[in-house]
Design a protein around this motif. Sequence first.
Motif, PDB file in Angstrom:
ATOM      1  N   VAL A 151      -6.841   6.410   4.563  1.00 21.03           N
ATOM      2  CA  VAL A 151      -8.313   6.352   4.647  1.00 21.03           C
ATOM      3  C   VAL A 151      -8.932   4.968   4.386  1.00 21.03           C
ATOM      4  CG1 VAL A 151      -8.807   8.779   4.293  1.00 21.03           C
ATOM      5  CG2 VAL A 151      -8.665   7.266   2.310  1.00 21.03           C
ATOM      6  N   GLN A 160       0.805  -1.219   0.000  1.00 17.52           N
ATOM      7  CA  GLN A 160       0.000   0.000   0.000  1.00 17.52           C
ATOM      8  C   GLN A 160       0.850   1.287   0.000  1.00 17.52           C
ATOM      9  OE1 GLN A 160      -3.214   0.155  -0.346  1.00 17.52           O
ATOM     10  NE2 GLN A 160      -4.052   1.939   0.673  1.00 17.52           N
ATOM     11  N   CYS A 201       1.043   8.626  -6.648  1.00 14.55           N
ATOM     12  CA  CYS A 201       1.051  10.074  -6.416  1.00 14.55           C
ATOM     13  C   CYS A 201       2.178  10.749  -7.207  1.00 14.55           C
ATOM     14  CB  CYS A 201       1.220  10.385  -4.933  1.00 14.55           C
ATOM     15  SG  CYS A 201      -0.277  10.121  -3.997  1.00 14.55           S
ATOM     16  N   VAL A 202       3.380  10.183  -7.120  1.00 12.80           N
ATOM     17  CA  VAL A 202       4.521  10.791  -7.802  1.00 12.80           C
ATOM     18  C   VAL A 202       4.320  10.722  -9.311  1.00 12.80           C
ATOM     19  CG1 VAL A 202       6.997  10.551  -8.244  1.00 12.80           C
ATOM     20  CG2 VAL A 202       6.126  10.377  -5.912  1.00 12.80           C
ATOM     21  N   VAL A 234       6.382   7.881   4.664  1.00 13.32           N
ATOM     22  CA  VAL A 234       5.755   8.194   3.364  1.00 13.32           C
ATOM     23  C   VAL A 234       5.654   9.714   3.203  1.00 13.32           C
ATOM     24  CG1 VAL A 234       3.622   7.981   2.018  1.00 13.32           C
ATOM     25  CG2 VAL A 234       4.537   5.995   3.219  1.00 13.32           C
ATOM     26  N   LEU A 273      -3.012  10.968   3.111  1.00 16.10           N
ATOM     27  CA  LEU A 273      -4.465  10.830   3.307  1.00 16.10           C
ATOM     28  C   LEU A 273      -4.991   9.636   2.502  1.00 16.10           C
ATOM     29  CD1 LEU A 273      -6.911  12.233   4.665  1.00 16.10           C
ATOM     30  CD2 LEU A 273      -7.290  13.432   2.514  1.00 16.10           C
ATOM     31  N   THR A 274      -4.530   9.525   1.253  1.00 13.41           N
ATOM     32  CA  THR A 274      -4.964   8.403   0.403  1.00 13.41           C
ATOM     33  C   THR A 274      -4.543   7.068   1.012  1.00 13.41           C
ATOM     34  OG1 THR A 274      -4.648   9.851  -1.492  1.00 13.41           O
ATOM     35  CG2 THR A 274      -4.912   7.515  -1.977  1.00 13.41           C
ATOM     36  N   MET A 275      -3.375   7.065   1.642  1.00 18.30           N
ATOM     37  CA  MET A 275      -2.874   5.822   2.226  1.00 18.30           C
ATOM     38  C   MET A 275      -3.657   5.418   3.475  1.00 18.30           C
ATOM     39  SD  MET A 275       0.983   4.842   3.446  1.00 18.30           S
ATOM     40  CE  MET A 275       0.991   5.717   5.002  1.00 18.30           C
ATOM     41  N   GLY A 280     -11.045   8.008  -2.205  1.00 18.90           N
ATOM     42  CA  GLY A 280     -10.650   7.111  -1.127  1.00 18.90           C
ATOM     43  C   GLY A 280     -11.566   7.226   0.079  1.00 18.90           C
ATOM     44  N   TRP A 327       8.826  15.897  -3.282  1.00 15.96           N
ATOM     45  CA  TRP A 327       8.211  16.406  -4.519  1.00 15.96           C
ATOM     46  C   TRP A 327       7.404  17.661  -4.227  1.00 15.96           C
ATOM     47  CZ3 TRP A 327       9.564  11.333  -4.519  1.00 15.96           C
ATOM     48  CH2 TRP A 327      10.192  10.884  -5.680  1.00 15.96           C
ATOM     49  N   ASP A 328       6.530  17.517  -3.252  1.00 14.09           N
ATOM     50  CA  ASP A 328       5.681  18.659  -2.924  1.00 14.09           C
ATOM     51  C   ASP A 328       5.064  18.436  -1.545  1.00 14.09           C
ATOM     52  OD1 ASP A 328       4.152  21.078  -4.369  1.00 14.09           O
ATOM     53  OD2 ASP A 328       2.773  20.019  -3.052  1.00 14.09           O
ATOM     54  N   SER A 382     -14.139   4.383   1.531  1.00 15.61           N
ATOM     55  CA  SER A 382     -14.118   3.881   2.912  1.00 15.61           C
ATOM     56  C   SER A 382     -15.515   3.940   3.519  1.00 15.61           C
ATOM     57  CB  SER A 382     -13.166   4.707   3.762  1.00 15.61           C
ATOM     58  OG  SER A 382     -11.884   4.611   3.237  1.00 15.61           O
ATOM     59  N   VAL A 429       0.690   3.742  -3.230  1.00 19.73           N
ATOM     60  CA  VAL A 429       0.174   5.107  -3.104  1.00 19.73           C
ATOM     61  C   VAL A 429       1.263   6.122  -3.488  1.00 19.73           C
ATOM     62  CG1 VAL A 429      -0.602   6.842  -1.439  1.00 19.73           C
ATOM     63  CG2 VAL A 429      -1.597   4.566  -1.401  1.00 19.73           C
ATOM     64  N   VAL A 433      -1.792  14.831   0.634  1.00 19.28           N
ATOM     65  CA  VAL A 433      -2.804  14.056  -0.107  1.00 19.28           C
ATOM     66  C   VAL A 433      -2.408  12.575  -0.176  1.00 19.28           C
ATOM     67  CG1 VAL A 433      -3.936  13.772  -2.341  1.00 19.28           C
ATOM     68  CG2 VAL A 433      -3.562  16.046  -1.428  1.00 19.28           C
ATOM     69  N   GLY A 434      -1.116  12.324  -0.398  1.00 18.06           N
ATOM     70  CA  GLY A 434      -0.640  10.941  -0.486  1.00 18.06           C
ATOM     71  C   GLY A 434      -0.875  10.181   0.812  1.00 18.06           C
ATOM     72  N   LEU A 477       1.432  17.426  -1.838  1.00 16.60           N
ATOM     73  CA  LEU A 477       1.340  16.041  -2.312  1.00 16.60           C
ATOM     74  C   LEU A 477       1.538  15.072  -1.145  1.00 16.60           C
ATOM     75  CD1 LEU A 477       1.082  14.174  -4.823  1.00 16.60           C
ATOM     76  CD2 LEU A 477       3.565  14.139  -4.896  1.00 16.60           C
ATOM     77  N   TRP A 519       1.761  13.316 -10.328  1.00 19.22           N
ATOM     78  CA  TRP A 519       2.361  14.641 -10.172  1.00 19.22           C
ATOM     79  C   TRP A 519       3.271  14.975 -11.358  1.00 19.22           C
ATOM     80  CZ3 TRP A 519       0.320  17.565  -6.608  1.00 19.22           C
ATOM     81  CH2 TRP A 519       0.945  18.749  -6.231  1.00 19.22           C
ATOM     82  N   ALA A 526      -7.944  11.452  -3.343  1.00 23.37           N
ATOM     83  CA  ALA A 526      -8.139  11.329  -1.887  1.00 23.37           C
ATOM     84  C   ALA A 526      -9.631  11.276  -1.548  1.00 23.37           C
ATOM     85  CB  ALA A 526      -7.480  12.499  -1.176  1.00 23.37           C
ATOM     86  N   LEU A 570       7.302  11.800   0.056  1.00 25.02           N
ATOM     87  CA  LEU A 570       6.489  12.583  -0.878  1.00 25.02           C
ATOM     88  C   LEU A 570       6.769  14.076  -0.748  1.00 25.02           C
ATOM     89  CD1 LEU A 570       3.053  10.718  -0.794  1.00 25.02           C
ATOM     90  CD2 LEU A 570       4.793  10.669  -2.567  1.00 25.02           C
TER      91      LEU A 570
END
Lengths: 313, 351
Positions: free
Chosen positions: B235, A121, A129-130, B214, B231-233, A157, B221-222, A161, A125, B228-229, B225, A133, A154, B218
């Motif tokens: 949730v 995971q 994301c990268v 994580v 958060l995505t992981m 996601g 890069w930003d 959930s 993710v 958000v990354g 990001l 971007w 997001a 991330l």
Amino acid sequence: MDGRRFSCMMWALLVAFGVALPAAYYAWLMPLEVGDMDPHLFERGIGSPLLAWLNGYLGVLFNYRYLGATNWLVLVPIGMVLATWRRRAPWQRGLVVFYTAALALIGAMGGFNYRYALTLQPLTVATTCVFVWRAFDRKGRSARERGAFVAAMALLGVLNSAASIHYHFRVASVMAAPPPEARPGATLTERLDAGPEDLERWLNAHGVRPTDTVLVNNLPVWYYRTQRPGIYFWCGSDQLFLRDGTHALLAGRSMHEAASLLRDTLHCRYIFSTGELSALSPPFTRFLDEACVPLATDPKGHTLHRVKDTFGR
Amino acid sequence: MDERLHFLLVLAITNIGMGGVVAALLLRWNSRLRLPSGAVVLLGLAMGPFLASLLLYHQLLLLPGRSAMAVLGTSVGIVVGLGLMAGRGWTALGRLLRAVPALLRDDVWMRWFAAGTLLMLGIATVLLATKPLVDHDVLEYAVRGRWFLDTLEVTYERHPFDARNGFYYVGLHGHSFPLLFTWDGLWQRFTGATGDLWPRSITLWYTWLLIALVWSVLRQWDRALAFVGVLTMVVPFGFALLLVIHHLDSYRITLFTAMVLLVLVLRERPELPLMLLFGAVLGAQAFIHSTGAILGGVLWMLWLVMHPGPLRVRLVHAGASAALALAFGGVHYVLDTMIGTRWIFKDIIWF
């Protein structure tokens, strides 16, 4: 195909996979009741060939119930590396080979188990994301567009959930006897604590002496909370775990013979289980019904049975 | 001693103290490793509890049957020795810690991270107060850990059967997680406390470290990001369950992720110090779980195929990283396969 048309097609695919598939997954694909499925497979969410692929072999990407709604996006950079294999640097090829191998190994060895699937995971993710971007950067998209896309990821996601939790409540609502932690109105402590309350007192109250050997159906809490002797057993595979390895309890034996094995050879007269675990094995449930006497069921669903004696009492 | 005080003591000694020692050691060597300082500190903190289990493993395997005092004393002595070796790494660690308030003041996204950390702390407090050890796998590990504590030895046998109570250990994986229960039990012998607050906190500790790792990756890069990354992981429902089931998953996933990230650094700089760190982390995450052992082995072989150096350099790197991987716990699988349960080559039962 011109660039604009290709781009439209990709967006359509993104919407289809990002929204339509999860919607179909929760609305139609995931069963609420076991029906004629194998109870084990239903429990694991792999009760049909399609579900075996979605939640099992490809569980890292599509097990929406437990994992993200956008994990499958990682297939895009993988596909791009595969499509331009010869031009790619060795490390890119190596990582794609590793990720694919990991996906295959986890899928084959237990992808249905969301905990195994979660192994990838963070990488999934982070890679997605990268990739998104950088892809937006390369295409000259604005920071606003780029931000909107990852924010949509997001949001998807979060919605996924919510749908997953709603699905779990729907399953519990149609259960004849939902486990205590899934009962409507259960407190947080009840939901989190599925263990037996004061096991020693409960056993003493039902006549099990501290020296009595008890058949323990896959409940290691027995050994953690008591010092009592047990025989470790798992009804799902019909295996007794003894000093010299595993032996069957029911396979190749009549109910009477299995009861005799427990009582006379293993000197074990009691069985500790839960209704939920016992139900996973119809032969074991039959054995409990025919060769044993139910002694007690605690509020958390733990059951205590006594093996009938030679006179069937 | 009160159970909560005991928990805070073991947390301070193991997670903070031993984690700090490894972080300081890595920072001392960071002139050679040239890794981002923040990530080095996170890796060090992640290696703290692991180090406790590794020190126990080697002692109980090689010097079985010693007293609890001797086992604990040896572990503490080795950690103090490592702490002295860290030398100027402590100065670097202190500098990093002093920079945290300014980072929080100047970066709004870091304040989000801090808010998330506080939320995690709240969740941890509620969970530790309300969720006992009740789930199947973790109870297996807990009983195994208590068995190690009673005998103070690690042995390999075809059938891990405890004749005292009829318990049969069905676990496939390295002994790191069970040994954390042993570690807590050893301290309990001195504090007189009971309970299992510290082993139960491991999942939460590593979940926070995983999020931080994580985030730190991330963030390169930003900063948005990273938000958000993460958060995505976090949730997905499965990640929430990761928090409420006191299991080893966040422990193994954190070190697994660190291992893969190290390979990404190695592709730019295939140097021996980094290769040694890769071997150590590979062994560590393998010692926690079989999935890590298998995937780590696959990654190790792939890296040697991808390695841009000449054959001699590849062989040196392969040998050095393999030796460290074995020393950091990989040897468990060799022994288990040869003289133990036969690991994954036995008939695996799905529970």
